[in-house]
Structure formats: C-alpha cells, structure tokens
Design a protein around this motif. Sequence first.
Motif, PDB file in Angstrom:
ATOM      1  N   PRO A   1       0.824  -1.270   0.018  1.00 60.54           N
ATOM      2  CA  PRO A   1       0.017  -0.042   0.044  1.00 60.54           C
ATOM      3  C   PRO A   1       0.700   1.212   0.009  1.00 60.54           C
ATOM      4  CG  PRO A   1      -0.089  -1.160   2.185  1.00 60.54           C
ATOM      5  CD  PRO A   1       0.859  -2.158   1.119  1.00 60.54           C
ATOM      6  N   LEU A   2       0.303   2.193  -0.867  1.00 56.78           N
ATOM      7  CA  LEU A   2       1.116   3.655  -0.909  1.00 56.78           C
ATOM      8  C   LEU A   2      -0.049   4.671  -0.667  1.00 56.78           C
ATOM      9  CD1 LEU A   2       3.558   3.203  -4.055  1.00 56.78           C
ATOM     10  CD2 LEU A   2       4.014   2.739  -1.514  1.00 56.78           C
ATOM     11  N   PRO A   3      -0.611   4.702   0.657  1.00 63.10           N
ATOM     12  CA  PRO A   3      -1.550   5.865   0.831  1.00 63.10           C
ATOM     13  C   PRO A   3      -1.184   7.098   0.461  1.00 63.10           C
ATOM     14  CG  PRO A   3      -0.686   4.837   2.935  1.00 63.10           C
ATOM     15  CD  PRO A   3      -0.019   3.945   1.945  1.00 63.10           C
ATOM     16  N   ALA A   4      -0.023   7.750   0.763  1.00 63.54           N
ATOM     17  CA  ALA A   4       0.049   8.883   0.557  1.00 63.54           C
ATOM     18  C   ALA A   4       0.086   9.250  -0.874  1.00 63.54           C
ATOM     19  CB  ALA A   4       1.524   9.247   0.851  1.00 63.54           C
ATOM     20  N   THR A   5       0.840   8.213  -1.831  1.00 60.11           N
ATOM     21  CA  THR A   5       0.746   8.438  -3.194  1.00 60.11           C
ATOM     22  C   THR A   5      -0.720   8.512  -3.769  1.00 60.11           C
ATOM     23  OG1 THR A   5       2.947   7.239  -3.148  1.00 60.11           O
ATOM     24  CG2 THR A   5       1.474   7.138  -5.320  1.00 60.11           C
ATOM     25  N   ALA A   6      -1.339   7.624  -3.262  1.00 60.17           N
ATOM     26  CA  ALA A   6      -2.839   7.311  -3.748  1.00 60.17           C
ATOM     27  C   ALA A   6      -3.820   8.536  -3.389  1.00 60.17           C
ATOM     28  CB  ALA A   6      -3.576   6.297  -2.975  1.00 60.17           C
ATOM     29  N   LEU A   7      -3.437   9.374  -2.228  1.00 60.86           N
ATOM     30  CA  LEU A   7      -3.807  10.732  -1.989  1.00 60.86           C
ATOM     31  C   LEU A   7      -3.475  11.668  -2.694  1.00 60.86           C
ATOM     32  CD1 LEU A   7      -5.827  12.333  -0.011  1.00 60.86           C
ATOM     33  CD2 LEU A   7      -3.819  12.576   1.253  1.00 60.86           C
ATOM     34  N   ALA A   8      -2.387  11.887  -3.329  1.00 57.80           N
ATOM     35  CA  ALA A   8      -1.647  12.773  -3.859  1.00 57.80           C
ATOM     36  C   ALA A   8      -2.359  12.679  -5.356  1.00 57.80           C
ATOM     37  CB  ALA A   8      -0.483  12.695  -4.017  1.00 57.80           C
TER      38      ALA A   8
END
Length: 293
Positions: free
Chosen positions: A256-263
């Motif tokens: 999971p890459l939550p910060a990337t997905a949000l950006a």
Amino acid sequence: MIVGLVGLGRMGSAYGRVLLSKGFNLVVYDVVRDKVNEFIKLGATGASSPADLASRVDIVLTNVPRSEDVLDVYLGSNGILSGAKPGLIAVETSTTDIKTKLRVAEECRRRNVGFIVAMLGKTVPQAERGETPLFVGGPEEVFRDRRVQEVFQAISSGRVYYMRTIEAAVAFKLITNSMGFAQLLAFLEGLLFIQKFGISIEEFLEAARDTAAYNYWFDARREKILKEDYSAYFPIDYIIKDLMYTLEEAKELGCPLPATALALQYYVAAKGMGYGGEDGIALIKLLRESCKK
C-alpha cells in the motif's frame, strides 16, 4: 562514436544539447519534424525513423512520454530493433512501468542488442547543465561499456548510480518521483496556510529553510511560485502518469502507498479543473479554492 537520440521533448532535448556541446556526433529523431530540424541547425544529423537512426549509430538513447511510445520506438515496424546494426547499445531513459522495460529488454537480448535503463533524476534545468543524476539497471557488461560510460559522464557529470537490475532502477525512479509529488502537495498547502497569519510566501521560503520542512521544491520552484508562473517544467498530466505507474506496481506487489494514492486524487482534480498542461505548482490553484477566505 556516433550517438543516437530518439525523443526530443523537454528532457531529451536538454541532454541532447549537452551532448552536442561536448562534441558528440549526434543523430536525432522525433515524431515532430520541427524538433528534428531545430537540432539539425545545432549541428546534429536527422533520421527518418527510429530504424533509420539505429542503422547509423553505435549507441542510442530513448526518451518518450509513455509505455506505448517505448514499445513503438523499439518494437514497431520502423522501430529501433528493425534497423539495429550489429553491436548497437540501447539506453532507455523514459519514465514508464517495469513490464514495458522488461519486454523491450528481452527482445533486445534476442536480437543481440545491448540494453540498459538509465532513469533520470531531478528536472530539466539540471539536464540542461549536464548534471542530471542517472539510476542505471541492466547487465553490468553493458553498463561498463566504454561508449556507455562516455555518454553517462557527459550528461550526468559523473552522478551515476548502478542499481543492478532493470526492475530496481525503474522502481527507484517511480517511488522517488511519487514521494516528490506527494511532498509538493504538502508544500503548496503549507504556503496557503501560513499566509493566513500574515507571513508572505517569500518570507516563508527563506525562514523555513532552517526547519525540517525544507525540501527540493523550495529552490526548484521558488521563482515560478513567486511570479505565479504556471508554465510547465513538468506538467500535471505527466505527474498523474507517473503516480499511476507507481500505484500499478504497488498493486502487483501488494504494497500500500496511501500518500501516493491521496496525492494522485488531488492532481486528477486539478486536471479536471483544466490545469493538466500546467506545471505541478498549478495544484495551488485547486487548493486555494478549498482554503477558506
């Protein structure tokens, strides 16, 4: 040694001009003929296709926007592999997904063409000075080849990191880009926040250099931010492309890459507002709409 360059966009043109300035014999190709003509005026030789170019050079560098462009440039009917002369080395520098690179690498191996990737660090201004870091993956014997080392020294001023595998080099490029774009989101929202307290952007950029908030964007986009100049060094459309490549790789890994997905969602929203062709800092216009007066 004759060097080929396929793809004369902002980055390809930047390091292409460096090669010319350092005396390399350069053959160029781009789908936009005007770009080829510009390089001919600078002293390069034009080619009619990637295949034509590959038949005339010792080493070819490629830099194109998307995975499908990479496949066409190498594997298309007029691609590099259809015209490659014996002993050719190909260096792929485009920001795309890992699977595309591996597919091209396998076809090059089958046809006895040396192939490595050299992922580019930082942005156009560094490339224009011949100072772009390179993150390289592929067979070590190709990496150590004298022709490769000469070209790498010219465009990077020796800032070359050998990461062994193609997968590692591409993954390094994708995640560092993604981290930088997520950081840009936080940077821009911070600029809007601090202005609510009477501190100007210029004051913030100076004082915050002495804090943990200091990052690449303080210097790389300082003048453009102060001038509200949203012309593209690196457009939001390309940021979205790179973030999506990263998330696709992460999905395959189950990482999971939550910060990337949000950006990504913020940049997509900015594109929806018509800012896709503008520089990444145009994201501040979207954020400003959300920031209470």
